[in-house]
Enzyme design. Sequence first.
Site, short mmCIF file in Angstrom:
data_model
loop_
_atom_site.label_atom_id
_atom_site.label_comp_id
_atom_site.label_asym_id
_atom_site.label_seq_id
_atom_site.Cartn_x
_atom_site.Cartn_y
_atom_site.Cartn_z
N ASN A 194 -3.59 1.99 -13.87
CA ASN A 194 -2.68 1.07 -13.16
C ASN A 194 -1.27 1.66 -13.19
O ASN A 194 -0.93 2.46 -14.06
CB ASN A 194 -2.68 -0.28 -13.87
CG ASN A 194 -1.80 -1.30 -13.18
OD1 ASN A 194 -1.80 -1.41 -11.94
ND2 ASN A 194 -1.02 -2.06 -13.94
N MET B 275 -3.22 -7.44 -7.14
CA MET B 275 -2.54 -8.58 -7.74
C MET B 275 -3.48 -9.64 -8.32
O MET B 275 -3.10 -10.80 -8.45
CB MET B 275 -1.61 -9.23 -6.70
CG MET B 275 -0.51 -8.32 -6.20
SD MET B 275 0.49 -7.63 -7.53
CE MET B 275 1.48 -9.08 -7.92
N ARG B 276 -4.68 -9.24 -8.67
CA ARG B 276 -5.62 -10.19 -9.26
C ARG B 276 -5.97 -9.74 -10.66
O ARG B 276 -6.15 -8.55 -10.91
CB ARG B 276 -6.91 -10.19 -8.44
CG ARG B 276 -7.23 -11.46 -7.74
CD ARG B 276 -8.50 -11.27 -6.93
NE ARG B 276 -9.67 -11.73 -7.67
CZ ARG B 276 -10.09 -13.00 -7.68
NH1 ARG B 276 -9.44 -13.91 -7.00
NH2 ARG B 276 -11.16 -13.36 -8.37
N ASP C 216 -1.26 -5.22 -18.69
CA ASP C 216 -0.15 -4.26 -18.75
C ASP C 216 0.10 -3.70 -20.15
O ASP C 216 1.24 -3.46 -20.54
CB ASP C 216 1.15 -4.89 -18.21
CG ASP C 216 1.04 -5.27 -16.73
OD1 ASP C 216 0.29 -4.59 -16.00
OD2 ASP C 216 1.70 -6.24 -16.32
N HIS D 282 2.78 0.29 -13.12
CA HIS D 282 3.59 -0.93 -13.29
C HIS D 282 5.07 -0.55 -13.20
O HIS D 282 5.49 0.42 -13.84
CB HIS D 282 3.26 -1.56 -14.65
CG HIS D 282 3.96 -2.86 -14.87
ND1 HIS D 282 3.53 -4.04 -14.26
CD2 HIS D 282 5.05 -3.19 -15.58
CE1 HIS D 282 4.34 -5.02 -14.62
NE2 HIS D 282 5.28 -4.53 -15.42
N GLU E 127 -6.00 -6.50 -22.26
CA GLU E 127 -4.71 -7.19 -22.32
C GLU E 127 -3.82 -6.68 -21.19
O GLU E 127 -3.65 -5.46 -21.03
CB GLU E 127 -4.06 -6.88 -23.67
CG GLU E 127 -3.30 -8.04 -24.25
CD GLU E 127 -2.66 -7.63 -25.56
OE1 GLU E 127 -1.48 -7.94 -25.75
OE2 GLU E 127 -3.34 -6.95 -26.35
N ASN F 140 1.87 2.97 -2.64
CA ASN F 140 1.30 3.90 -3.63
C ASN F 140 0.00 4.49 -3.12
O ASN F 140 -0.26 5.69 -3.30
CB ASN F 140 1.08 3.19 -4.97
CG ASN F 140 2.36 3.14 -5.79
OD1 ASN F 140 2.79 4.15 -6.33
ND2 ASN F 140 2.99 1.97 -5.83
N GLY G 148 0.78 -1.24 0.00
CA GLY G 148 0.00 0.00 0.00
C GLY G 148 0.81 1.28 0.00
O GLY G 148 0.29 2.34 0.38
C1 GRF Z 1 4.26 -1.37 -7.06
O1 GRF Z 1 5.59 -1.62 -7.45
C2 GRF Z 1 3.37 -1.20 -8.26
O2 GRF Z 1 4.02 -0.61 -9.34
C3 GRF Z 1 2.99 -2.61 -8.60
O3 GRF Z 1 2.84 -3.25 -7.37
C4 GRF Z 1 3.63 -2.58 -6.39
C5 GRF Z 1 2.70 -2.18 -5.29
O4 GRF Z 1 3.37 -1.62 -4.19
N1 GRF Z 1 1.83 -2.65 -9.43
P1 GRF Z 1 2.55 -0.87 -3.08
O5 GRF Z 1 1.52 -1.88 -2.55
O6 GRF Z 1 1.89 0.33 -3.67
O7 GRF Z 1 3.55 -0.52 -2.03
#
Ligand code: GRF
Length: 215
Positions: free
Chosen positions: A106, A89-90, A144, A108, A142, A13, A11
């Site tokens: 999103n 992550m799903r 990413d 990445h 699709e 971000n 978490g």
């Molecule tokens: C980050 O590196 C993001 O780019 C990827 O998953 C990670 C999530 O990290 N999609 P956080 O949970 O925001 O710390």
Amino acid sequence: MNIGILISGRGSNLEAILKAKNAGKIKSNIRVVLSNNPNAQGLKIAKNYGIKTFYIDPNSFESRESFDQKLIEILQNHSIDLVVLAGYMRILSDRFIEEFEGKLINIHPSLLPAFQGLKPQKRALEYGAKYSGCTVHFVTKELDSGPIIIQAVVPILPDDTEETLSKKILKYEHRIYPQVIKWIEDGRIKQNGRKVIVKNARYGTLPTNPALEDF
Ligand code: GRF
């Protein structure tokens, strides 16, 4: 604008976005945080910021579609106009993506389209790439592969490890994600097929393109 954030883990971000909100840098309401993982550290962070959280247990649904339908329901009940994936992550069902297409973003940790999918930092290192970074993009069916809004680049040094590289990239993740939300709420993002343009942004800059703004 009402924002819903989907997480599965740490978490950081999410926290960067909540900090930007608290600092008055973004105006939108962060209405809900949804997680498919009860132990996600991000759920605690959200609660500390007074944000409503939901844990939805994937095992109590028969299919991906019915699980996602529940997410859609919660997001709609909170009048969400922007869905932010922050370490979610799903895989999302087509139905979910159709529901929020154009309002679903999103982040990445690679320079897409390189290293889509899992463990992109490790794979960039193993590949011997000399630059990596992070990308914020609209989500399409699709994985990413949606239209890119902004990227930040970091150099890969000979003694970088997965940990050091991830850390360097993460620093930019925390800057570009709130910036994109700000651009969206200001109505500055125009999409023409795959090409996304941020109106009046400064292009041609490093380490992020377009340039971050003071906000
Ligand atoms: C980050 O590196 C993001 O780019 C990827 O998953 C990670 C999530 O990290 N999609 P956080 O949970 O925001 O710390």
